[in-house]
Design a protein around this motif. Structure first.
Motif, PDB file in Angstrom:
ATOM      1  N   THR A  79     -18.205 -13.947  21.188  1.00  0.00           N
ATOM      2  CA  THR A  79     -17.461 -13.588  20.024  1.00  0.00           C
ATOM      3  C   THR A  79     -16.160 -13.079  20.356  1.00  0.00           C
ATOM      4  OG1 THR A  79     -19.518 -12.749  19.275  1.00  0.00           O
ATOM      5  CG2 THR A  79     -17.477 -12.397  17.741  1.00  0.00           C
ATOM      6  N   ILE A  80     -15.192 -13.541  19.335  1.00  0.00           N
ATOM      7  CA  ILE A  80     -13.938 -13.166  19.404  1.00  0.00           C
ATOM      8  C   ILE A  80     -13.657 -12.440  18.047  1.00  0.00           C
ATOM      9  CG2 ILE A  80     -11.255 -13.793  19.127  1.00  0.00           C
ATOM     10  CD1 ILE A  80     -11.725 -16.212  20.702  1.00  0.00           C
ATOM     11  N   SER A  81     -13.292 -11.141  18.180  1.00  0.00           N
ATOM     12  CA  SER A  81     -13.004 -10.117  17.016  1.00  0.00           C
ATOM     13  C   SER A  81     -11.565  -9.927  17.018  1.00  0.00           C
ATOM     14  CB  SER A  81     -13.759  -9.002  17.024  1.00  0.00           C
ATOM     15  OG  SER A  81     -15.386  -9.108  17.066  1.00  0.00           O
ATOM     16  N   GLU A  82     -11.187  -9.914  15.539  1.00  0.00           N
ATOM     17  CA  GLU A  82      -9.941  -9.583  15.387  1.00  0.00           C
ATOM     18  C   GLU A  82      -9.445  -8.663  14.396  1.00  0.00           C
ATOM     19  OE1 GLU A  82      -7.664 -13.882  16.134  1.00  0.00           O
ATOM     20  OE2 GLU A  82      -7.577 -13.221  13.855  1.00  0.00           O
ATOM     21  N   LYS A  96     -11.536 -10.251  10.993  1.00  0.00           N
ATOM     22  CA  LYS A  96     -12.754 -11.439  11.028  1.00  0.00           C
ATOM     23  C   LYS A  96     -13.183 -11.123  12.656  1.00  0.00           C
ATOM     24  CE  LYS A  96      -9.756 -14.749  10.008  1.00  0.00           C
ATOM     25  NZ  LYS A  96      -8.383 -14.097  10.294  1.00  0.00           N
ATOM     26  N   SER A  97     -14.345 -11.996  12.704  1.00  0.00           N
ATOM     27  CA  SER A  97     -15.042 -12.054  13.811  1.00  0.00           C
ATOM     28  C   SER A  97     -15.349 -13.632  13.957  1.00  0.00           C
ATOM     29  CB  SER A  97     -16.047 -11.397  14.189  1.00  0.00           C
ATOM     30  OG  SER A  97     -15.692 -10.135  14.470  1.00  0.00           O
ATOM     31  N   TYR A  98     -15.170 -14.467  14.973  1.00  0.00           N
ATOM     32  CA  TYR A  98     -16.012 -15.682  15.042  1.00  0.00           C
ATOM     33  C   TYR A  98     -16.710 -16.069  16.254  1.00  0.00           C
ATOM     34  CZ  TYR A  98     -10.930 -16.114  15.678  1.00  0.00           C
ATOM     35  OH  TYR A  98      -9.528 -15.948  15.954  1.00  0.00           O
ATOM     36  N   GLN A  99     -17.595 -16.890  16.402  1.00  0.00           N
ATOM     37  CA  GLN A  99     -18.495 -17.273  17.596  1.00  0.00           C
ATOM     38  C   GLN A  99     -17.686 -18.523  18.372  1.00  0.00           C
ATOM     39  OE1 GLN A  99     -21.012 -15.458  18.354  1.00  0.00           O
ATOM     40  NE2 GLN A  99     -21.273 -16.573  20.523  1.00  0.00           N
ATOM     41  N   THR A 127     -11.473 -23.762  23.452  1.00  0.00           N
ATOM     42  CA  THR A 127     -11.393 -24.029  22.195  1.00  0.00           C
ATOM     43  C   THR A 127     -10.006 -23.361  21.495  1.00  0.00           C
ATOM     44  OG1 THR A 127     -12.422 -21.868  21.616  1.00  0.00           O
ATOM     45  CG2 THR A 127     -13.778 -23.798  22.014  1.00  0.00           C
ATOM     46  N   TRP A 128      -9.662 -23.640  20.139  1.00  0.00           N
ATOM     47  CA  TRP A 128      -8.837 -23.101  19.549  1.00  0.00           C
ATOM     48  C   TRP A 128      -9.220 -22.913  18.212  1.00  0.00           C
ATOM     49  CZ3 TRP A 128      -8.452 -28.035  20.725  1.00  0.00           C
ATOM     50  CH2 TRP A 128      -7.849 -29.144  19.943  1.00  0.00           C
ATOM     51  N   HIS A 129      -8.702 -22.027  17.456  1.00  0.00           N
ATOM     52  CA  HIS A 129      -9.405 -21.640  15.939  1.00  0.00           C
ATOM     53  C   HIS A 129      -7.902 -21.080  15.252  1.00  0.00           C
ATOM     54  CE1 HIS A 129     -12.939 -20.980  18.370  1.00  0.00           C
ATOM     55  NE2 HIS A 129     -13.628 -21.026  16.958  1.00  0.00           N
ATOM     56  N   CYS A 130      -7.838 -21.374  13.991  1.00  0.00           N
ATOM     57  CA  CYS A 130      -6.876 -21.008  12.929  1.00  0.00           C
ATOM     58  C   CYS A 130      -7.208 -19.401  12.921  1.00  0.00           C
ATOM     59  CB  CYS A 130      -6.982 -21.762  11.960  1.00  0.00           C
ATOM     60  SG  CYS A 130      -5.991 -21.067  10.659  1.00  0.00           S
ATOM     61  N   GLY A 134      -9.938 -18.607  10.458  1.00  0.00           N
ATOM     62  CA  GLY A 134     -11.111 -18.349  11.590  1.00  0.00           C
ATOM     63  C   GLY A 134     -11.695 -19.616  11.781  1.00  0.00           C
ATOM     64  N   GLN A 135     -11.423 -20.619  11.225  1.00  0.00           N
ATOM     65  CA  GLN A 135     -12.105 -22.013  11.392  1.00  0.00           C
ATOM     66  C   GLN A 135     -11.814 -22.552  12.844  1.00  0.00           C
ATOM     67  OE1 GLN A 135     -10.653 -24.845   8.311  1.00  0.00           O
ATOM     68  NE2 GLN A 135     -11.860 -26.481   9.418  1.00  0.00           N
ATOM     69  N   ARG A 136     -12.723 -23.274  13.424  1.00  0.00           N
ATOM     70  CA  ARG A 136     -12.636 -23.762  14.656  1.00  0.00           C
ATOM     71  C   ARG A 136     -11.741 -25.099  14.369  1.00  0.00           C
ATOM     72  NH1 ARG A 136     -15.036 -27.353  18.350  1.00  0.00           N
ATOM     73  NH2 ARG A 136     -15.330 -26.395  20.474  1.00  0.00           N
ATOM     74  N   LEU A 137     -10.579 -25.313  15.119  1.00  0.00           N
ATOM     75  CA  LEU A 137      -9.980 -26.607  15.057  1.00  0.00           C
ATOM     76  C   LEU A 137     -10.144 -27.528  16.387  1.00  0.00           C
ATOM     77  CD1 LEU A 137      -6.295 -24.856  14.423  1.00  0.00           C
ATOM     78  CD2 LEU A 137      -8.064 -25.825  12.643  1.00  0.00           C
TER      79      LEU A 137
END
Length: 388
Positions: A79-82, A96-99, A127-130, A134-137
């Protein structure tokens, strides 16, 4: 020598990453003990936590953006938590957090200009996310787990260094990426990357104890080797204003390299069945051994000219700093005679941090270096006596 300004102690496990808070007497750290801590300097002169936040999983890495006070934390569970830190650094608010990955997050970069969060994981994925949605790009599978990650805003090139010893360069678009090229120069895994966007030079550190400087901007394919550690290189930082590279290793060494000198590439090692100085056969050259009735010798290589030589013709040792050899290495006798005292002058300074460093952060405005180690201690150094 660097001056030790302070020690920050109190973590229960290894501090995997830490950063100096700009314009504040503060440090942010993430640890294997699952804690995120913001340490502020008190009137006593000691650093005490103003924030002590427990995460659900060990904290493997972090990226802090001072302009937005956005703190991105990578966890062992993928997980990445911001978080956003308050102006007084006494509170952190989860945004937000995203897997991002299937397993441990190894490196994170937050790119404010693109509003992207770049990351690598033990799942062999970049990987890279917005950072807004939080969306995976997008993503790219690397050949091994990646420990090095750098990004060039101007060209949107991302550099990924992995455990196989390879550096992969990708061109990122908003939702796609394309492979530009790969570099392979290390005999061990890549452990750290550092990008100089001004000179357009990439530095890669490795578990093979070496650093390679890849001159991308020069477009000549030059790769300069730097040998100054006795153990794996763990972290790299670059002082743009003085053109000095700071490298830290598992040997506890802090090495400051002067990159404002004209360095030379190490030569390719030449192949030969006999010594290229005295013509004695090497031990696999049965025909020449039989014809000359001589015992075959072990092959060595001169680090200066690259010739294949026997031990007798390469009995001398010398440092060759302009080729990156700050320690004495094997050279053939004729090269040893040709190297002048001026050419032996060191181009790096060596300092003992007295702990096994896992990560460094350099604050160029104050000339401070932060080192975090496996001993659970964070050390703050004044580097101005060295980096100036």
């Amino acid at each position: 020598k660097p001056l030790l300004l302070n020690k920050v102690e109190g973590s229960q496990e290894v501090v995997n990453m830490a950063a100096i808070v700009p314009k504040e007497d503060g440090v942010i750290s993430v640890s294997e003990d699952r804690t995120v801590r913001v340490w502020l300097k008190r009137d006593s002169g000691q650093y005490w936590p103003s924030i002590y936040h427990a995460m659900p999983s060990p904290c493997s890495c972090m990226s802090f953006n001072p302009e937005t006070r956005r703190l991105s934390i990578g966890l062992d569970n993928g997980t990445i938590s911001e978080f956003i830190l308050s102006e007084d650094y006494n509170k952190m608010t989860l945004v937000k957090s995203y897997q991002a990955h299937q397993s441990r997050v190894i490196m994170i970069l937050f790119v404010l200009e693109m509003e992207w969060v770049l990351s690598t994981g033990q799942d062999k994925h970049f990987t890279w996310h917005c950072s807004e949605s939080g969306q995976r790009l997008g993503g790219y599978r690397t050949s091994a787990g990646a420990c090095g990650l750098q990004f060039d805003v101007e060209t949107r090139h991302v550099f990924v260094g992995d455990h196989s010893g390879q550096v992969t360069i990708l061109k990122l678009e908003q939702e796609s990426c394309s492979l530009v090229t790969t570099f392979k120069g290390h005999t061990g895994g890549v452990t750290a990357l550092c990008w100089d966007p001004i000179q357009r030079v990439l530095f890669s550190g490795s578990s093979d104890h070496s650093i390679i400087m890849w001159d991308i901007g020069g477009r000549k394919g030059t790769a300069i080797e730097l040998q100054g550690h006795n153990d794996k290189v763990q972290s790299l930082s670059y002082a743009h204003h003085t053109r000095q590279l700071i490298s830290c290793g598992a040997d506890g060494g802090i090495v400051v390299w002067n990159m404002d000198v004209e360095r030379q590439e190490t030569p390719e090692w030449l192949d030969s069945d006999s010594c290229q100085k005295c013509d004695q056969p090497f031990f696999w050259n049965f025909k020449q051994m039989w014809d000359s009735k001589k015992i075959g010798l072990r092959q060595h290589h001169c680090r200066k000219c690259g010739k294949a030589v026997c031990g007798k013709c390469s009995s001398k040792r010398s440092s060759i700093p302009l080729m990156g050899f700050e320690f004495e290495v094997r050279v053939c006798d004729s090269c040893h005679e040709s190297i002048t005292d001026e050419e032996r002058a060191p181009t790096a300074t060596f300092h003992d941090s007295k702990h096994n460093i896992v990560h460094v952060h350099f604050d160029a405005t104050r000339g401070w270096l932060l080192t975090s180690g496996t001993d659970k201690v964070i050390k703050l150094w004044d580097m101005t006596p060295v980096v100036s």
